[in-house]
Design a protein around this motif. Structure first.
Motif, PDB file in Angstrom:
ATOM      1  N   THR A 167       0.811  -1.217   0.000  1.00  0.00           N
ATOM      2  CA  THR A 167       0.000   0.000   0.000  1.00  0.00           C
ATOM      3  C   THR A 167       0.841   1.262   0.000  1.00  0.00           C
ATOM      4  OG1 THR A 167      -0.129  -0.128   2.418  1.00  0.00           O
ATOM      5  CG2 THR A 167      -1.930  -1.110   1.165  1.00  0.00           C
ATOM      6  N   ILE A 168       2.051   1.176   0.507  1.00  0.00           N
ATOM      7  CA  ILE A 168       2.890   2.377   0.561  1.00  0.00           C
ATOM      8  C   ILE A 168       3.303   2.824  -0.843  1.00  0.00           C
ATOM      9  CG2 ILE A 168       5.100   1.180   0.759  1.00  0.00           C
ATOM     10  CD1 ILE A 168       5.892   3.309   2.832  1.00  0.00           C
ATOM     11  N   ASN A 169       3.275   1.882  -1.799  1.00  0.00           N
ATOM     12  CA  ASN A 169       3.635   2.210  -3.172  1.00  0.00           C
ATOM     13  C   ASN A 169       2.427   2.614  -4.007  1.00  0.00           C
ATOM     14  OD1 ASN A 169       6.314   1.470  -2.616  1.00  0.00           O
ATOM     15  ND2 ASN A 169       5.885  -0.678  -3.094  1.00  0.00           N
ATOM     16  N   VAL A 170       1.239   2.526  -3.445  1.00  0.00           N
ATOM     17  CA  VAL A 170       0.017   2.796  -4.205  1.00  0.00           C
ATOM     18  C   VAL A 170      -0.581   4.141  -3.828  1.00  0.00           C
ATOM     19  CG1 VAL A 170      -2.326   1.995  -4.704  1.00  0.00           C
ATOM     20  CG2 VAL A 170      -0.453   0.346  -4.496  1.00  0.00           C
ATOM     21  N   LEU A 171      -0.754   4.395  -2.549  1.00  0.00           N
ATOM     22  CA  LEU A 171      -1.440   5.600  -2.087  1.00  0.00           C
ATOM     23  C   LEU A 171      -0.422   6.696  -1.761  1.00  0.00           C
ATOM     24  CD1 LEU A 171      -4.254   4.127   0.190  1.00  0.00           C
ATOM     25  CD2 LEU A 171      -4.455   5.059  -2.105  1.00  0.00           C
ATOM     26  N   GLY A 172      -0.263   7.609  -2.705  1.00  0.00           N
ATOM     27  CA  GLY A 172       0.560   8.775  -2.462  1.00  0.00           C
ATOM     28  C   GLY A 172      -0.316   9.973  -2.145  1.00  0.00           C
ATOM     29  N   GLN A 173       0.233  11.157  -2.278  1.00  0.00           N
ATOM     30  CA  GLN A 173      -0.523  12.376  -1.973  1.00  0.00           C
ATOM     31  C   GLN A 173      -1.690  12.558  -2.939  1.00  0.00           C
ATOM     32  OE1 GLN A 173       2.715  15.233  -2.170  1.00  0.00           O
ATOM     33  NE2 GLN A 173       2.646  15.524   0.040  1.00  0.00           N
ATOM     34  N   PHE A 174      -1.392  12.517  -4.241  1.00  0.00           N
ATOM     35  CA  PHE A 174      -2.438  12.780  -5.230  1.00  0.00           C
ATOM     36  C   PHE A 174      -3.498  11.690  -5.221  1.00  0.00           C
ATOM     37  CE2 PHE A 174      -4.253  12.642  -9.496  1.00  0.00           C
ATOM     38  CZ  PHE A 174      -4.653  13.965  -9.652  1.00  0.00           C
ATOM     39  N   SER A 175      -3.089  10.434  -5.196  1.00  0.00           N
ATOM     40  CA  SER A 175      -4.067   9.340  -5.213  1.00  0.00           C
ATOM     41  C   SER A 175      -4.930   9.341  -3.958  1.00  0.00           C
ATOM     42  CB  SER A 175      -3.354   7.997  -5.368  1.00  0.00           C
ATOM     43  OG  SER A 175      -2.391   7.816  -4.332  1.00  0.00           O
ATOM     44  N   SER A 176      -4.327   9.633  -2.801  1.00  0.00           N
ATOM     45  CA  SER A 176      -5.116   9.702  -1.566  1.00  0.00           C
ATOM     46  C   SER A 176      -6.132  10.831  -1.633  1.00  0.00           C
ATOM     47  CB  SER A 176      -4.190   9.901  -0.361  1.00  0.00           C
ATOM     48  OG  SER A 176      -3.312   8.821  -0.206  1.00  0.00           O
ATOM     49  N   ALA A 177      -5.714  11.981  -2.190  1.00  0.00           N
ATOM     50  CA  ALA A 177      -6.626  13.118  -2.300  1.00  0.00           C
ATOM     51  C   ALA A 177      -7.786  12.798  -3.239  1.00  0.00           C
ATOM     52  CB  ALA A 177      -5.866  14.343  -2.782  1.00  0.00           C
ATOM     53  N   VAL A 178      -7.492  12.218  -4.406  1.00  0.00           N
ATOM     54  CA  VAL A 178      -8.551  11.911  -5.373  1.00  0.00           C
ATOM     55  C   VAL A 178      -9.506  10.857  -4.825  1.00  0.00           C
ATOM     56  CG1 VAL A 178      -9.020  10.909  -7.644  1.00  0.00           C
ATOM     57  CG2 VAL A 178      -7.198  12.594  -7.381  1.00  0.00           C
ATOM     58  N   ILE A 179      -8.972   9.809  -4.211  1.00  0.00           N
ATOM     59  CA  ILE A 179      -9.827   8.748  -3.665  1.00  0.00           C
ATOM     60  C   ILE A 179     -10.686   9.295  -2.533  1.00  0.00           C
ATOM     61  CG2 ILE A 179      -9.822   6.556  -2.427  1.00  0.00           C
ATOM     62  CD1 ILE A 179      -7.332   5.794  -4.010  1.00  0.00           C
ATOM     63  N   GLY A 180     -10.094  10.091  -1.645  1.00  0.00           N
ATOM     64  CA  GLY A 180     -10.868  10.645  -0.534  1.00  0.00           C
ATOM     65  C   GLY A 180     -11.982  11.566  -1.007  1.00  0.00           C
TER      66      GLY A 180
END
Length: 312
Positions: free
Chosen positions: A140-153
Motif C-alpha cells: 500500500t505504501i507504493n500505491v497511495l501517495g498524496q495525489f491518489s489519496s486526495a482523489v480517492i478521498g
C-alpha cells in the motif's frame, strides 16, 4: 355615432422598488469604498502574486483534483444510485450503508485515514474472507501517495452526495413515463438513456453543479496531505512573507474564478436543455405549411383522423 370618453392611462408606481434600489446602491458603494480604498487590504501585494507561476501551479493542481474527483464521483454515484433503486434488498442495503458512512464522516478524517492507510494495512490482497486463500499482494505504501489519496478521498465522499442527487432526479420523473417507455418495447438501457435521463437531468443538473462547486472549494482540505494545491501554496507563501490577508485574497480570487466558470457552464447547459425542449414542443415545418396554405377544414379533418387512429 356617440363618441366614447378617452381613457386616461395612469402608470403604476412602485415607491418601495425605488427605495430598495437606492438602499442597494448605498450598500454597494459602502462596500467598494471600505474594501477597494482601504490600504490594509494591500492590493499591490494581491496583484503581485495573483498571476505568479507558483500560484498558477497550485491552481492547475486544484483543477486537476476537481475534474478527476468530479468525473469519478459521477461514475461511482451513478452506480450507487442504480443500486439504491434496485429490487434486491441486499444491494439496496449495501448502497445505503456506503452513502450513510461517507455522508457522516468529515472529509478531513477520510483524507487523513487514507494517507495513513499503509500504517493500518501493509499489504492488500484478493481472497476469500475468513479463509487462508488469497491471491496477489500489493504494498500500500507504493500505491497511495498524496495525489491518489486526495482523489480517492474526495471521490468517496462526493459520490455519496452525487448518488442521492441522481436518485432524486430519476424519482422526479413521472411514473407514467417509465410505463410508456416500457410499453414501447425498448430495452432498459435505451429507456433510461433516451427517455428517462433527459427528463431527470432537469432536476439533477442544478444540484449536481452545486456539488461540483462545493467539491472545487473542498479541494482546499487536502492541505493536510501537504499537497501543493492552491490553498496549501497560498499558506506556504504567507508563512514566509507574513502577508496573510492579501495572499488569502489571492486564493479567494482564484476560487471565485473557478466557481464562476462552473456557474456559466451550468447556465449554458440549462439553456441548451430548454432550447431542445422548446424545439420538441414546436410543430414541424410541414404542419406549419399545411396550416398556412391548405383549407382549414381539410387540415382539421386530417388532425381528427390522426387523433382517431392514435386512440385505436
Amino acid at each position: 355615432m356617440s363618441s366614447q370618453p378617452s381613457l386616461k392611462v395612469i402608470p403604476a408606481r412602485h415607491p418601495w422598488r425605488i427605495v430598495g434600489g437606492v438602499a442597494v446602491v448605498f450598500i454597494a458603494a459602502t462596500l467598494v469604498q471600505s474594501i477597494a480604498f482601504n490600504p490594509r487590504w494591500e492590493w499591490g501585494v494581491f496583484s503581485e502574486w495573483f498571476f505568479n507561476p507558483v500560484i498558477l501551479e497550485g491552481v492547475e493542481t486544484t483543477l486537476l483534483l476537481m475534474v478527476s474527483s468530479a468525473l469519478l464521483s459521477i461514475v461511482v454515484g451513478g452506480l450507487l444510485a442504480a443500486a439504491r433503486m434496485s429490487d434486491s434488498p441486499l444491494v439496496v442495503g449495501l448502497a445505503w450503508g456506503y452513502i450513510w458512512i461517507f455522508r457522516s464522516l468529515p472529509l478531513l478524517v477520510v483524507l487523513i485515514i487514507l494517507y495513513n492507510f499503509s500504517y493500518l494495512y501493509d499489504t492488500v490482497s484478493l481472497g476469500i474472507p475468513f479463509t487462508s486463500f488469497s491471491y496477489g499482494h500489493f504494498q500500500t505504501i507504493n500505491v497511495l501517495g498524496q495525489f491518489s489519496s486526495a482523489v480517492i478521498g474526495l471521490t468517496l465522499v462526493q459520490s455519496a452526495y452525487t448518488a442521492e442527487i441522481i436518485r432524486g432526479g430519476f424519482n422526479s420523473v413521472d411514473a407514467g413515463q417509465y410505463q410508456a417507455a416500457a410499453a414501447l418495447g425498448l430495452s432498459s438501457w435505451r429507456r433510461t438513456w433516451r427517455i428517462i435521463l433527459p427528463q431527470a437531468l432537469r432536476a439533477i443538473l442544478p444540484a449536481g453543479v452545486n456539488e461540483i462547486i462545493s467539491l472545487a472549494k473542498g479541494t482546499s482540505m487536502v492541505y493536510v496531505l501537504a499537497m501543493p494545491e492552491l490553498f496549501y501554496t497560498v499558506q506556504m507563501i504567507y508563512n514566509r512573507n507574513q502577508e496573510v490577508i492579501p495572499l488569502l485574497m489571492v486564493g479567494a480570487g482564484w476560487y471565485l474564478v473557478i466557481t464562476t466558470g462552473l456557474s456559466l457552464l451550468q447556465y449554458g447547459v440549462e439553456q441548451a436543455i430548454t432550447r431542445s425542449e422548446r424545439r420538441a414542443a414546436e410543430p414541424s415545418s410541414i404542419t406549419r405549411l399545411a396550416a398556412r396554405y391548405l383549407p382549414l377544414r381539410f387540415v382539421t379533418r386530417q388532425k381528427a383522423e390522426a387523433a382517431h387512429a392514435h386512440t385505436r
